[in-house]
Design a protein around this motif. Structure first.
Motif, PDB file in Angstrom:
ATOM      1  N   ILE A  40      41.096  39.748  32.406  1.00 45.63           N
ATOM      2  CA  ILE A  40      40.709  40.291  33.711  1.00 45.63           C
ATOM      3  C   ILE A  40      39.224  40.611  33.710  1.00 45.63           C
ATOM      4  O   ILE A  40      38.756  41.474  32.960  1.00 45.63           O
ATOM      5  N   TRP A  41      38.470  39.914  34.554  1.00 45.41           N
ATOM      6  CA  TRP A  41      37.057  40.239  34.733  1.00 45.41           C
ATOM      7  C   TRP A  41      36.934  41.268  35.857  1.00 45.41           C
ATOM      8  O   TRP A  41      37.530  41.106  36.937  1.00 45.41           O
TER       9      TRP A  41
ATOM     10  N   GLU B  34      39.562  51.703  31.251  1.00 43.86           N
ATOM     11  CA  GLU B  34      39.226  51.127  32.562  1.00 43.86           C
ATOM     12  C   GLU B  34      39.637  52.084  33.673  1.00 43.86           C
ATOM     13  O   GLU B  34      38.870  52.353  34.605  1.00 43.86           O
ATOM     14  N   GLU B  35      40.832  52.633  33.564  1.00 40.24           N
ATOM     15  CA  GLU B  35      41.325  53.590  34.558  1.00 40.24           C
ATOM     16  C   GLU B  35      40.455  54.842  34.574  1.00 40.24           C
ATOM     17  O   GLU B  35      40.111  55.359  35.643  1.00 40.24           O
ATOM     18  N   ALA B  36      40.093  55.340  33.401  1.00 38.18           N
ATOM     19  CA  ALA B  36      39.281  56.557  33.311  1.00 38.18           C
ATOM     20  C   ALA B  36      37.911  56.355  33.943  1.00 38.18           C
ATOM     21  O   ALA B  36      37.393  57.250  34.630  1.00 38.18           O
ATOM     22  N   LEU B  37      37.328  55.185  33.747  1.00 40.47           N
ATOM     23  CA  LEU B  37      36.015  54.900  34.328  1.00 40.47           C
ATOM     24  C   LEU B  37      36.095  54.745  35.841  1.00 40.47           C
ATOM     25  O   LEU B  37      35.236  55.229  36.575  1.00 40.47           O
ATOM     26  N   PHE B  38      37.120  54.052  36.317  1.00 41.03           N
ATOM     27  CA  PHE B  38      37.306  53.933  37.768  1.00 41.03           C
ATOM     28  C   PHE B  38      37.460  55.321  38.398  1.00 41.03           C
ATOM     29  O   PHE B  38      36.838  55.626  39.431  1.00 41.03           O
TER      30      PHE B  38
ATOM     31  N   GLU C 217      43.537  41.690  28.363  1.00 40.35           N
ATOM     32  CA  GLU C 217      42.168  41.859  27.880  1.00 40.35           C
ATOM     33  C   GLU C 217      41.224  42.023  29.054  1.00 40.35           C
ATOM     34  O   GLU C 217      41.137  41.160  29.927  1.00 40.35           O
ATOM     35  N   TRP C 218      40.525  43.162  29.080  1.00 33.03           N
ATOM     36  CA  TRP C 218      39.547  43.430  30.134  1.00 33.03           C
ATOM     37  C   TRP C 218      38.201  42.844  29.738  1.00 33.03           C
ATOM     38  O   TRP C 218      37.729  43.040  28.618  1.00 33.03           O
ATOM     39  N   LYS C 219      37.586  42.137  30.675  1.00 34.44           N
ATOM     40  CA  LYS C 219      36.307  41.493  30.406  1.00 34.44           C
ATOM     41  C   LYS C 219      35.239  42.031  31.357  1.00 34.44           C
ATOM     42  O   LYS C 219      35.525  42.401  32.491  1.00 34.44           O
ATOM     43  N   SER C 220      34.020  42.056  30.862  1.00 37.12           N
ATOM     44  CA  SER C 220      32.913  42.651  31.619  1.00 37.12           C
ATOM     45  C   SER C 220      32.331  41.694  32.649  1.00 37.12           C
ATOM     46  O   SER C 220      32.229  40.481  32.420  1.00 37.12           O
ATOM     47  N   PHE C 221      31.935  42.277  33.771  1.00 34.15           N
ATOM     48  CA  PHE C 221      31.261  41.552  34.853  1.00 34.15           C
ATOM     49  C   PHE C 221      30.358  42.565  35.540  1.00 34.15           C
ATOM     50  O   PHE C 221      30.734  43.724  35.689  1.00 34.15           O
TER      51      PHE C 221
END
Length: 232
Positions: free
Chosen positions: A5-6, A118-122, A37-41
């Motif tokens: 996931i980007w 990812e959830e914490a940053l959002f 897998e989380w990917k950066s964009f």
């Protein structure tokens, strides 16, 4: 089955898409067989790494939208968020370069906590109004997630994970990915945007079915042999 996931932390549709994707996955019987897998964009790598802007200012200065048009767009996204249980607080959201925050996401992979981070940053960005470009704020998020705070600080203040982030971004370019969220299912199918949970569920089921049974038999039967013998 692997899902890549980007996404970018400053993308509200990535937050919505994450919730819809996870809602769909949670209801599927093979959920424990799925690796995410989380990917950066980066939607705007030109953003300042220190100076913040509010959302209205950003749309006015960077996108050229009048304040009333920007407010209308933000209101529409907020309504979409409510539909999936996200209470966006765009009035508090601080727009800033997200490269440093992506370092924390890559560090979280080591702890198998990518989705949680990812959830914490959002949440920090869109709901709590935290500065996700600030080292101290990010170290606090890391510690709250069970990541060693000294290791987090060292990673966030060095160039150690810059290559990994750049590789994700380059991979997106190589695959023609120009908008996020973007989901790649087992390297074969793609789902783009904050799709409804039902769309994710259908795509996941189709991909899983083909993963378990990768060959589609186009024949009408025929003589063959197996471990038990031969038949005509």
């Amino acid at each position: 089955m692997k899902i890549e996931i980007w996404s970018d932390i400053m993308c509200p549709f990535c937050y919505i898409g994450k919730h819809n994707f996870e809602q769909a996955l949670e209801k599927l019987p093979f959920k424990n067989e799925v690796e995410v897998e989380w990917k950066s964009f980066q939607l705007d790598p030109s953003l300042d790494a220190v100076k913040t802007q509010n959302t209205i200012e950003y749309f006015k200065e960077k996108k050229g939208f009048p304040a009333d048009q920007a407010a209308q767009m933000i209101g529409q996204v907020a309504q979409m968020g409510k539909g999936v249980g996200i209470d966006f607080n765009f009035e508090k959201a601080l727009i800033i370069n997200t490269f440093t925050a992506h370092k924390l996401l890559h560090l979280a992979k080591k702890y198998s906590k990518s989705s949680e981070m990812e959830e914490a940053l959002f949440k920090a960005h869109f709901i709590d109004g935290k500065n996700v470009g600030d080292i101290d704020e990010l170290v606090t998020l890391a510690e709250n997630s069970g990541i060693d705070k000294e290791e987090a600080r060292q990673v966030l203040t060095s160039d150690g994970l810059n290559y990994e982030i750049s590789q994700d971004i380059q991979e997106a370019k190589n695959n023609g990915i120009s908008s996020v969220p973007f989901f790649v299912l087992n390297g074969k199918y793609a789902v783009s945007g904050a799709q409804p949970a039902e769309v994710f569920a259908d795509a996941l089921q189709q991909t899983y079915k083909e993963t378990v049974s990768p060959f589609k038999d186009l024949s009408q039967g025929g003589a063959s042999c197996d471990t038990d013998g031969c038949s005509v």
